[in-house]
Structure formats: structure tokens, C-alpha cells
Enzyme design. Sequence first.
Site, PDB file in Angstrom:
ATOM      1  N   HIS A   1       4.134  12.124  10.214  1.00 24.70           N
ATOM      2  CA  HIS A   1       3.708  13.323   9.496  1.00 24.70           C
ATOM      3  C   HIS A   1       4.855  14.323   9.559  1.00 24.70           C
ATOM      4  O   HIS A   1       5.394  14.584  10.645  1.00 24.70           O
ATOM      5  CB  HIS A   1       2.493  13.955  10.166  1.00 24.70           C
ATOM      6  CG  HIS A   1       1.273  13.080  10.214  1.00 24.70           C
ATOM      7  ND1 HIS A   1       0.209  13.241   9.358  1.00 24.70           N
ATOM      8  CD2 HIS A   1       0.940  12.046  11.026  1.00 24.70           C
ATOM      9  CE1 HIS A   1      -0.735  12.349   9.653  1.00 24.70           C
ATOM     10  NE2 HIS A   1      -0.315  11.612  10.660  1.00 24.70           N
TER      11      HIS A   1
ATOM     12  N   ASP B   1       0.635  13.817   1.873  1.00 25.85           N
ATOM     13  CA  ASP B   1      -0.626  13.459   2.515  1.00 25.85           C
ATOM     14  C   ASP B   1      -1.780  13.894   1.609  1.00 25.85           C
ATOM     15  O   ASP B   1      -1.775  14.977   1.034  1.00 25.85           O
ATOM     16  CB  ASP B   1      -0.739  14.130   3.887  1.00 25.85           C
ATOM     17  CG  ASP B   1      -1.841  13.516   4.739  1.00 25.85           C
ATOM     18  OD1 ASP B   1      -1.517  12.871   5.749  1.00 25.85           O
ATOM     19  OD2 ASP B   1      -3.035  13.682   4.387  1.00 25.85           O
TER      20      ASP B   1
ATOM     21  N   HIS C   1       5.880  -3.506   7.148  1.00 27.95           N
ATOM     22  CA  HIS C   1       4.677  -3.180   7.928  1.00 27.95           C
ATOM     23  C   HIS C   1       4.986  -3.184   9.421  1.00 27.95           C
ATOM     24  O   HIS C   1       5.256  -4.235  10.006  1.00 27.95           O
ATOM     25  CB  HIS C   1       3.559  -4.174   7.605  1.00 27.95           C
ATOM     26  CG  HIS C   1       2.263  -3.829   8.266  1.00 27.95           C
ATOM     27  ND1 HIS C   1       1.403  -2.864   7.773  1.00 27.95           N
ATOM     28  CD2 HIS C   1       1.682  -4.294   9.392  1.00 27.95           C
ATOM     29  CE1 HIS C   1       0.353  -2.763   8.555  1.00 27.95           C
ATOM     30  NE2 HIS C   1       0.490  -3.628   9.554  1.00 27.95           N
TER      31      HIS C   1
ATOM     32  N   GLY D   1      -4.867   8.716  18.494  1.00 24.96           N
ATOM     33  CA  GLY D   1      -5.534   9.286  17.322  1.00 24.96           C
ATOM     34  C   GLY D   1      -5.096   8.699  15.998  1.00 24.96           C
ATOM     35  O   GLY D   1      -5.288   9.319  14.944  1.00 24.96           O
TER      36      GLY D   1
ATOM     37  N   CYS E   1       0.865  -0.276   2.907  1.00 28.26           N
ATOM     38  CA  CYS E   1       1.596  -1.358   2.229  1.00 28.26           C
ATOM     39  C   CYS E   1       1.273  -1.360   0.730  1.00 28.26           C
ATOM     40  O   CYS E   1       2.146  -1.625  -0.100  1.00 28.26           O
ATOM     41  CB  CYS E   1       1.250  -2.716   2.836  1.00 28.26           C
ATOM     42  SG  CYS E   1       2.098  -3.059   4.400  1.00 28.26           S
TER      43      CYS E   1
ATOM     44  N   HIS F   1      -0.314   1.608   9.951  1.00 29.98           N
ATOM     45  CA  HIS F   1       1.041   1.350   9.464  1.00 29.98           C
ATOM     46  C   HIS F   1       1.827   2.579   9.902  1.00 29.98           C
ATOM     47  O   HIS F   1       1.458   3.709   9.525  1.00 29.98           O
ATOM     48  CB  HIS F   1       1.021   1.175   7.937  1.00 29.98           C
ATOM     49  CG  HIS F   1       2.354   0.930   7.285  1.00 29.98           C
ATOM     50  ND1 HIS F   1       2.558  -0.095   6.356  1.00 29.98           N
ATOM     51  CD2 HIS F   1       3.536   1.582   7.383  1.00 29.98           C
ATOM     52  CE1 HIS F   1       3.811  -0.059   5.922  1.00 29.98           C
ATOM     53  NE2 HIS F   1       4.428   0.960   6.528  1.00 29.98           N
TER      54      HIS F   1
ATOM     55  N   ASN G   1       0.995   9.646  15.413  1.00 31.79           N
ATOM     56  CA  ASN G   1      -0.135   9.180  16.202  1.00 31.79           C
ATOM     57  C   ASN G   1       0.002   7.672  16.362  1.00 31.79           C
ATOM     58  O   ASN G   1       0.232   6.959  15.384  1.00 31.79           O
ATOM     59  CB  ASN G   1      -1.445   9.526  15.496  1.00 31.79           C
ATOM     60  CG  ASN G   1      -1.612  11.022  15.300  1.00 31.79           C
ATOM     61  OD1 ASN G   1      -1.220  11.807  16.160  1.00 31.79           O
ATOM     62  ND2 ASN G   1      -2.175  11.412  14.168  1.00 31.79           N
TER      63      ASN G   1
ATOM     64  N   HIS H   1       3.607   5.792  10.596  1.00 30.76           N
ATOM     65  CA  HIS H   1       3.921   6.914   9.698  1.00 30.76           C
ATOM     66  C   HIS H   1       4.244   8.152  10.518  1.00 30.76           C
ATOM     67  O   HIS H   1       3.672   8.380  11.589  1.00 30.76           O
ATOM     68  CB  HIS H   1       2.769   7.195   8.725  1.00 30.76           C
ATOM     69  CG  HIS H   1       1.426   7.373   9.369  1.00 30.76           C
ATOM     70  ND1 HIS H   1       0.671   6.308   9.788  1.00 30.76           N
ATOM     71  CD2 HIS H   1       0.717   8.487   9.676  1.00 30.76           C
ATOM     72  CE1 HIS H   1      -0.461   6.759  10.326  1.00 30.76           C
ATOM     73  NE2 HIS H   1      -0.452   8.079  10.279  1.00 30.76           N
TER      74      HIS H   1
ATOM     75  N   CYS I   1      -3.565  -3.396   4.209  1.00 28.86           N
ATOM     76  CA  CYS I   1      -3.001  -2.124   4.681  1.00 28.86           C
ATOM     77  C   CYS I   1      -2.814  -1.168   3.504  1.00 28.86           C
ATOM     78  O   CYS I   1      -2.088  -1.475   2.548  1.00 28.86           O
ATOM     79  CB  CYS I   1      -1.679  -2.383   5.385  1.00 28.86           C
ATOM     80  SG  CYS I   1      -0.798  -0.878   5.800  1.00 28.86           S
TER      81      CYS I   1
HETATM   82  P1  AMP Z   1      -3.226   9.231  11.217  1.00 24.63           P
HETATM   83  O1  AMP Z   1      -4.499   9.834  11.756  1.00 24.63           O
HETATM   84  O2  AMP Z   1      -2.011   9.703  11.940  1.00 24.63           O
HETATM   85  O3  AMP Z   1      -3.322   7.736  11.112  1.00 24.63           O
HETATM   86  O4  AMP Z   1      -3.059   9.843   9.775  1.00 24.63           O
HETATM   87  C1  AMP Z   1      -3.373   9.195   8.597  1.00 24.63           C
HETATM   88  C2  AMP Z   1      -3.064  10.144   7.475  1.00 24.63           C
HETATM   89  O5  AMP Z   1      -3.037   9.418   6.267  1.00 24.63           O
HETATM   90  C3  AMP Z   1      -4.099  11.269   7.295  1.00 24.63           C
HETATM   91  O6  AMP Z   1      -3.433  12.531   7.389  1.00 24.63           O
HETATM   92  C4  AMP Z   1      -4.660  11.020   5.893  1.00 24.63           C
HETATM   93  O7  AMP Z   1      -4.946  12.216   5.201  1.00 24.63           O
HETATM   94  C5  AMP Z   1      -3.546  10.226   5.238  1.00 24.63           C
HETATM   95  N1  AMP Z   1      -3.918   9.341   4.151  1.00 24.63           N
HETATM   96  C6  AMP Z   1      -4.872   8.370   4.183  1.00 24.63           C
HETATM   97  N2  AMP Z   1      -4.913   7.711   3.011  1.00 24.63           N
HETATM   98  C7  AMP Z   1      -3.967   8.277   2.219  1.00 24.63           C
HETATM   99  C8  AMP Z   1      -3.525   8.047   0.881  1.00 24.63           C
HETATM  100  N3  AMP Z   1      -4.069   7.085   0.108  1.00 24.63           N
HETATM  101  N4  AMP Z   1      -2.532   8.817   0.383  1.00 24.63           N
HETATM  102  C9  AMP Z   1      -1.988   9.791   1.149  1.00 24.63           C
HETATM  103  N5  AMP Z   1      -2.357  10.042   2.409  1.00 24.63           N
HETATM  104  C10 AMP Z   1      -3.335   9.306   2.944  1.00 24.63           C
HETATM  105 ZN    ZN Z   2       1.306  -1.734   6.088  1.00 25.43          ZN
END
Ligand code: AMP
Ligand code: ZN
Length: 122
Positions: free
Chosen positions: A106, A31, A47, A97, A8, A102, A91, A104, A5
Site C-alpha cells: 500500500h 486501491d 504471484h 491482517g 493475478c 498476492h 500486511n 502488495h 488470485c
Molecule cells: P490487505 O488487507 O493488505 O490484503 O489489502 C487488500 C487491499 O486490496 C484492500 O485495501 C482493498 O481495498 C484492495 N482491493 C481488493 N480488491 C481490489 C480491486 N479489485 N482493485 C483494487 N483494490 C482492491
Molecule cells: Zn496472484
Amino acid sequence: MSANCIFCKIVKGDIPAKIVHQDEDCIVFQDINPSAPVHLLMIPRHHVVSMQEVGAEDHGWLGRMMAKVPAIALENGCNPGPNGGFRIVTNSGHDGGQEVHHLHFHILGGKRPWKGSMAAIA
Ligand code: AMP
Ligand code: ZN
């Protein structure tokens, strides 16, 4: 922790992130592909795949995380008052989407218009 992950790995410090807040429950970082002038991701340290996994037993850490959002948003550039504000997006699952599995949140803000994928008003 989940071995493959990416979030993680950010919690563990194995891959870099621009961390703006961390405490016993969560970390918050920028992000990598922002959809708004302020675009943060708030994640639990442990996680959890998505909101689909959350139940009543999770009210403690989840409630504490949500209650921290307004202060973190303001400290990181979201504007105060009714003409400012922020958006929280979560999401969950394929239909929701979700791309990183993991949980999160936004946290998006800053002066509009926004150009990224989460810019829509509706
Ligand atoms: P989601 O589509 O809700 O799963 O969003 C995943 C988000 O994670 C996206 O906005 C990506 O730009 C962001 N993301 C993916 N990898 C990283 C990373 N290493 N550091 C910061 N943001 C990330
Ligand atoms: Zn995780």
C-alpha cells in the site's frame, strides 16, 4: 500466476483496475477502497503470496520495486518534501491482517487527516 488470485487477474487484464504505472517487475493501481487521498497498491507481476515468502534471492525485483516508490508516489499526488511524504504498508499473513494473498505494498499519502483503516499515525 495463481488461477483464483484477484491480483493475478488484474495483471492479466481479466478484471479492470485503474493502473497508474507498469513495468517489467510490477504494476501499480488505485486501491478500490482508499484509506487516504492517495492510496495505491504496488504488486509484483508474478504471484508471490506475501513478504513471508520473500528471501535473499528476491533482492533484484523487490529492490527495483522499492526504489520506484518515491517517484510513483509524487507522480500520483503525494506531496513533496518533509511536510509531504507517504506511507508504505505491507500486511503479511493472518496475523498481519492480509486479506488479498498476492504480495502488495500500500502506498498512502496526501493531506491529513485520513479516514480509512490505515489512517492511524502510530
Ligand atoms: P490487505 O488487507 O493488505 O490484503 O489489502 C487488500 C487491499 O486490496 C484492500 O485495501 C482493498 O481495498 C484492495 N482491493 C481488493 N480488491 C481490489 C480491486 N479489485 N482493485 C483494487 N483494490 C482492491
Ligand atoms: Zn496472484
